[in-house]
Write an enzyme that holds these catalytic residues in place. Sequence first.
Site, mmCIF file in Angstrom:
data_model
loop_
_atom_site.group_PDB
_atom_site.id
_atom_site.type_symbol
_atom_site.label_atom_id
_atom_site.label_comp_id
_atom_site.label_asym_id
_atom_site.label_seq_id
_atom_site.Cartn_x
_atom_site.Cartn_y
_atom_site.Cartn_z
ATOM 1 N N ASN A 54 117.077 4.941 9.710
ATOM 2 C CA ASN A 54 115.910 5.371 10.486
ATOM 3 C C ASN A 54 116.268 6.550 11.405
ATOM 4 O O ASN A 54 115.546 6.834 12.359
ATOM 5 C CB ASN A 54 115.302 4.217 11.282
ATOM 6 C CG ASN A 54 116.296 3.539 12.217
ATOM 7 O OD1 ASN A 54 117.208 4.174 12.730
ATOM 8 N ND2 ASN A 54 116.113 2.253 12.443
ATOM 9 N N HIS A 142 105.337 -5.808 13.549
ATOM 10 C CA HIS A 142 106.772 -6.095 13.560
ATOM 11 C C HIS A 142 107.065 -7.463 14.169
ATOM 12 O O HIS A 142 106.294 -7.984 14.982
ATOM 13 C CB HIS A 142 107.490 -5.003 14.374
ATOM 14 C CG HIS A 142 108.973 -5.045 14.264
ATOM 15 N ND1 HIS A 142 109.771 -5.691 15.196
ATOM 16 C CD2 HIS A 142 109.820 -4.524 13.342
ATOM 17 C CE1 HIS A 142 111.034 -5.555 14.854
ATOM 18 N NE2 HIS A 142 111.096 -4.853 13.740
ATOM 19 N N GLU A 184 100.955 -1.547 15.252
ATOM 20 C CA GLU A 184 101.840 -0.409 15.061
ATOM 21 C C GLU A 184 100.977 0.799 14.726
ATOM 22 O O GLU A 184 99.838 0.652 14.260
ATOM 23 C CB GLU A 184 102.832 -0.683 13.929
ATOM 24 C CG GLU A 184 103.777 -1.848 14.196
ATOM 25 C CD GLU A 184 104.773 -2.060 13.073
ATOM 26 O OE1 GLU A 184 105.348 -1.054 12.583
ATOM 27 O OE2 GLU A 184 104.985 -3.221 12.678
ATOM 28 N N SER A 188 106.116 -0.247 9.884
ATOM 29 C CA SER A 188 107.541 -0.140 9.619
ATOM 30 C C SER A 188 107.938 -0.516 8.201
ATOM 31 O O SER A 188 109.031 -0.142 7.756
ATOM 32 C CB SER A 188 108.319 -1.020 10.597
ATOM 33 O OG SER A 188 107.879 -2.370 10.510
ATOM 34 N N ASP A 213 102.555 0.237 19.074
ATOM 35 C CA ASP A 213 103.998 0.375 18.860
ATOM 36 C C ASP A 213 104.210 1.626 18.007
ATOM 37 O O ASP A 213 103.848 1.662 16.833
ATOM 38 C CB ASP A 213 104.536 -0.862 18.149
ATOM 39 C CG ASP A 213 106.046 -0.827 17.975
ATOM 40 O OD1 ASP A 213 106.621 0.287 17.987
ATOM 41 O OD2 ASP A 213 106.656 -1.894 17.823
ATOM 42 N N HIS A 216 108.143 4.150 14.845
ATOM 43 C CA HIS A 216 108.482 5.016 13.711
ATOM 44 C C HIS A 216 107.720 6.334 13.736
ATOM 45 O O HIS A 216 107.897 7.171 12.840
ATOM 46 C CB HIS A 216 108.223 4.273 12.402
ATOM 47 C CG HIS A 216 109.080 3.061 12.247
ATOM 48 N ND1 HIS A 216 110.337 3.096 11.680
ATOM 49 C CD2 HIS A 216 108.879 1.770 12.620
ATOM 50 C CE1 HIS A 216 110.869 1.887 11.695
ATOM 51 N NE2 HIS A 216 110.011 1.068 12.261
ATOM 52 N N LYS A 245 115.687 5.553 16.792
ATOM 53 C CA LYS A 245 115.290 5.987 15.449
ATOM 54 C C LYS A 245 115.294 7.510 15.419
ATOM 55 O O LYS A 245 116.339 8.114 15.308
ATOM 56 C CB LYS A 245 113.945 5.357 15.085
ATOM 57 C CG LYS A 245 114.031 3.827 14.987
ATOM 58 C CD LYS A 245 112.734 3.204 14.629
ATOM 59 C CE LYS A 245 112.892 1.700 14.385
ATOM 60 N NZ LYS A 245 113.363 0.948 15.568
#
Length: 345
Positions: A54, A142, A184, A188, A213, A216, A245
């Site tokens: 990541n 997640h 998110e 993810s 969130d 990523h 990440k």
Amino acid sequence: MNGYSPRVSLDEDARAELDRLQSVHRLREPRVVDGPQGPRIVVDGTSVLDLASNDYLSLANDPRLAAAARTSLDEDGVGAGASRLVAGNHRRHVMLEQGLADWLELPPGSVRAFGSGYAANVGVLSALLGPDDVVLSDELNHASIIDGCRLSRAHVRVFAHRDLAALEQMLVDTAGKKRLVVSESLFSMDGDLADLVGLAALCKRHGAALMLDEAHAIGTRGPEGRGEAAACNVTPDLLVGTCGKALGSYGAFVASTPAITRLLWNRARSLVFSTALPPMISAATLAAIHIVRGSDGAARRKTLADHGRSLRGRVPKLGGIADGAIAPLVVGDDRSAMALSAKLF
């Protein structure tokens, strides 16, 4: 007594569970990496192409981050020595939070740094919600969000992935309570995007708060890499991002109002009862933010997007958004997935 001798039943239970995981092809053992991160890494003594990282912008081994960490190491030592609320709130931590707030275009005092993304999600959810509240969570969120929801003791409602109609019905059904919608932004595992504009509109219409969130998406998407919420011109009530990440470092943060981030000092147990990040890690993260905000960061985001499109052109069955770094390939059952992983290695 020589050595450690746990209660027999615990050891027997552990062995039985290991056997069960082996039988359903879900028993995994970590491989050992030597040397720095990069397009190729050494795993179990073998040089391999790394498609599992990541480190999206290739900053984990960037000399500018290493230089910042080395300077802090010389000046500040290694460990923080205590939790931040006791005697471990180092100047480097404060500088990082200031740098994050400036990057995210938020007022001073709007960001609180945590030791990890897991700690951030668990800490903020359990700190701000209670038994009388309702949290509405996307089914593909997640594990750290799931655990935070459970620890909050709030009533948890799970809506089908990206299903705004189902979410709206839940909001109607729970009218009159304090409600927090959690999702998110860039998921993810599936690598798809939440409808952030739609989520924000629903929350506004029904008087609910929104938590995103961006683990990523931070660094990889949006203006100056500020994430998908910034790209969509959406300001959530709570934004969680990670530094381990795309930023190539370690740790995480929660961005909200100064009042909420101040409350986290006293209520977020994963912050209050954890030794603070090493100051050199905060220094490296701040250096990464400067890179991500500049022309080099923009070039790296373009390279990442180009690679995402190129990879999908070569492997058409890959999922996720066209230019995204998360490109899942569903191959079937667990046995097939583990066998393919071994073959690719």
